[in-house]
Design a protein around this motif. Structure first.
Motif, short mmCIF file in Angstrom:
data_model
loop_
_atom_site.label_atom_id
_atom_site.label_comp_id
_atom_site.label_asym_id
_atom_site.label_seq_id
_atom_site.Cartn_x
_atom_site.Cartn_y
_atom_site.Cartn_z
N LEU A 145 0.74 -1.07 0.03
CA LEU A 145 0.06 0.13 0.04
C LEU A 145 0.85 1.39 0.10
N THR A 146 1.92 1.21 0.82
CA THR A 146 2.74 2.63 1.04
C THR A 146 3.83 2.75 -0.41
N LYS A 147 3.95 1.58 -0.96
CA LYS A 147 5.00 1.53 -1.81
C LYS A 147 6.45 1.84 -1.38
N ILE A 148 6.45 1.55 -0.14
CA ILE A 148 8.03 1.74 0.50
C ILE A 148 8.73 0.64 0.85
N ALA A 149 9.93 0.35 0.28
CA ALA A 149 10.65 -0.77 0.56
C ALA A 149 11.53 -0.73 2.05
N PRO A 150 11.08 -0.86 3.10
CA PRO A 150 12.03 -0.75 3.99
C PRO A 150 13.33 -1.39 4.39
N ARG A 151 14.14 -0.93 4.83
CA ARG A 151 15.52 -1.88 5.07
C ARG A 151 15.35 -2.55 6.20
N LYS A 152 14.44 -2.38 7.36
CA LYS A 152 14.42 -2.92 8.41
C LYS A 152 13.09 -2.80 8.85
N ILE A 153 12.65 -3.75 9.58
CA ILE A 153 11.12 -3.72 10.09
C ILE A 153 11.22 -4.25 11.64
N ASN A 154 11.01 -3.44 12.52
CA ASN A 154 10.82 -3.72 13.90
C ASN A 154 9.54 -4.06 14.47
N LEU A 155 9.70 -5.17 15.21
CA LEU A 155 8.08 -5.46 15.62
C LEU A 155 8.11 -5.33 17.10
N ILE A 156 7.26 -4.78 17.66
CA ILE A 156 7.11 -4.42 19.15
C ILE A 156 5.91 -5.26 19.79
N VAL A 157 6.44 -6.08 20.69
CA VAL A 157 5.60 -7.07 21.20
C VAL A 157 5.29 -6.46 22.60
N ALA A 158 4.04 -6.80 23.21
CA ALA A 158 3.86 -6.44 24.27
C ALA A 158 4.14 -7.34 25.45
N ARG A 159 4.47 -6.71 26.67
CA ARG A 159 4.85 -7.62 27.80
C ARG A 159 3.89 -8.70 28.09
N GLU A 160 4.69 -9.82 28.61
CA GLU A 160 3.89 -11.01 28.74
C GLU A 160 2.53 -10.89 29.79
N TRP A 161 2.58 -10.09 30.62
CA TRP A 161 1.45 -9.66 31.45
C TRP A 161 0.39 -9.49 30.90
N LYS A 162 0.44 -8.74 29.56
CA LYS A 162 -0.47 -8.14 28.94
C LYS A 162 -1.57 -9.00 28.28
N TYR A 163 -0.74 -10.27 28.06
CA TYR A 163 -1.48 -11.25 27.19
C TYR A 163 -2.47 -11.94 28.03
N LYS A 164 -2.21 -12.21 29.54
CA LYS A 164 -3.15 -12.79 30.43
C LYS A 164 -4.33 -12.04 30.10
N LEU A 165 -4.54 -10.64 30.13
CA LEU A 165 -5.66 -9.99 29.81
C LEU A 165 -6.67 -10.70 28.87
N TYR A 166 -6.06 -11.27 27.77
CA TYR A 166 -6.84 -11.81 26.68
C TYR A 166 -7.33 -13.14 27.06
N GLU A 167 -6.64 -14.00 27.73
CA GLU A 167 -6.84 -15.16 28.17
C GLU A 167 -8.13 -15.40 29.09
N VAL A 168 -8.41 -14.39 29.65
CA VAL A 168 -9.82 -14.53 30.50
C VAL A 168 -10.98 -14.41 29.68
#
Length: 168
Positions: A145-168
């Motif tokens: 969509l952006t027609k931009i070829a990145p040199r690097k992609i950074n993924l930011i992942v939430a801390r583990e405790w935040k995943y427990k909110l979804y488990e409930v």
């Protein structure tokens, strides 16, 4: 078109194989056995369109797996063999042809229906692979969509405790 895609899994085997069994393989094995379980239940309940839909999903997953860099031969063969068995009631002539291409001497119509091994079903492994596939797909869509070829992609992942909110 669906039967052509199944046929290509049988006819065009991957060229490189790996001996490793990692998370990708575990997820595919789990998906195969989940599909066997679901298709068996759907057929017994005469919900045939759902049975075919489940097999189509498995074919998509095996196709994606086949396109990955290194494929485990035994995992791939088990998946394809079970796909052929599962589609045999719906497309018997094509299934017989594929069964023979897989090197089997007997007819697929006299083979036993595949059995689900509950111990091999790992829904968490399936979910992890789905998240990875969706993330890769999303990144490709953004790049397109952006027609931009990145040199690097950074993924930011939430801390583990935040995943427990979804488990409930």
């Amino acid at each position: 078109r669906f039967l052509n895609r199944v046929f290509s899994l049988v006819e065009n085997m991957p060229s490189t194989f790996s001996e490793r069994i990692n998370d990708k393989e575990k997820a595919l094995i789990s998906k195969v056995h989940s599909t066997i379980k679901n298709v068996t239940e759907f057929v017994e309940e005469f919900r045939l369109s759902l049975a075919i839909g489940a097999v189509m999903e498995l074919v998509n997953d095996v196709q994606k797996y086949k396109e990955s860099s290194a494929v485990n031969e035994s995992v791939y063969n088990e998946a394809v063999r079970n796909i052929v068995l599962l589609i045999s009631p719906f497309a018997p002539h094509v299934a017989e042809e594929m069964w023979e291409l897989l090197g089997n001497k007997e007819f697929v119509s006299v083979e036993k229906w595949p059995k689900c091994d509950e111990k091999k079903i790992d829904l968490k492994a399936e979910a992890v692979q789905e998240v990875i596939a969706n993330t890769i797909s999303d990144i490709r869509n953004v790049i397109e969509l952006t027609k931009i070829a990145p040199r690097k992609i950074n993924l930011i992942v939430a801390r583990e405790w935040k995943y427990k909110l979804y488990e409930v």
